[in-house]
Scaffold this motif. Sequence first.
Motif, PDB file in Angstrom:
ATOM      1  N   ARG A 108       0.838  -1.207   0.000  1.00 19.76           N
ATOM      2  CA  ARG A 108       0.000   0.000   0.000  1.00 19.76           C
ATOM      3  C   ARG A 108       0.870   1.253   0.000  1.00 19.76           C
ATOM      4  N   GLN A 133      -2.177   5.617   2.713  1.00 18.25           N
ATOM      5  CA  GLN A 133      -3.287   4.761   2.299  1.00 18.25           C
ATOM      6  C   GLN A 133      -3.164   3.352   2.875  1.00 18.25           C
ATOM      7  N   GLU A 143       0.049  -1.828   7.226  1.00 13.24           N
ATOM      8  CA  GLU A 143       0.660  -3.042   6.692  1.00 13.24           C
ATOM      9  C   GLU A 143       1.993  -3.324   7.397  1.00 13.24           C
TER      10      GLU A 143
END
Length: 180
Positions: free
Chosen positions: A147, A151, A156
């Motif tokens: 990602r 965003q 992550e």
Amino acid sequence: MTHSADWRAKARGIRLLALDVDGVLTDGTLHFQSDGQETKCFNILDGLGIKLLQQSGVVVALITGRESSMVSRRAEALDIAYVQQGREDKLVALQALCEQLALPMKSVAYCGDDLPDLTAIRAAGLGLSVSNAPDYVREHADWIPSRPGGQGAVREICDALLSCQGHWDASLAPYLDDLE
């Protein structure tokens, strides 16, 4: 995208995640209102990831080249105690933070997206960048989340650290309580 075959092994020993802000926690776009007030957009997924990582015992810090009251407000909302603003010398700031926390650089993950972050990315025990960073920055990272910055990239990263350190199941458990 993985650059270092042993990034997961490096992730197991991380005790501090230091993050750049613009381009990592935001998409890098600067918004100015007509009165000159600056605003920033932060991703809520990143916020929860940071909270989960902190609950596991990993310290999270922000090191940013710009000064912004929005960064202070976001850090306060996420209980991030270590915030250094107005720092273009990211490696020097990171080294000072490591000294303050008595942590070796191998216990640090640093995520940045542009040239001022490059020395810190290279010196950290786990160097990270984001998928939308320039190639010449990403090529120095041990691992890059799929990602882009602003965003969900930080989420992550947090999820990956939790998983590599064996904390993922404990982090997920409160959200899976059986209703029976």
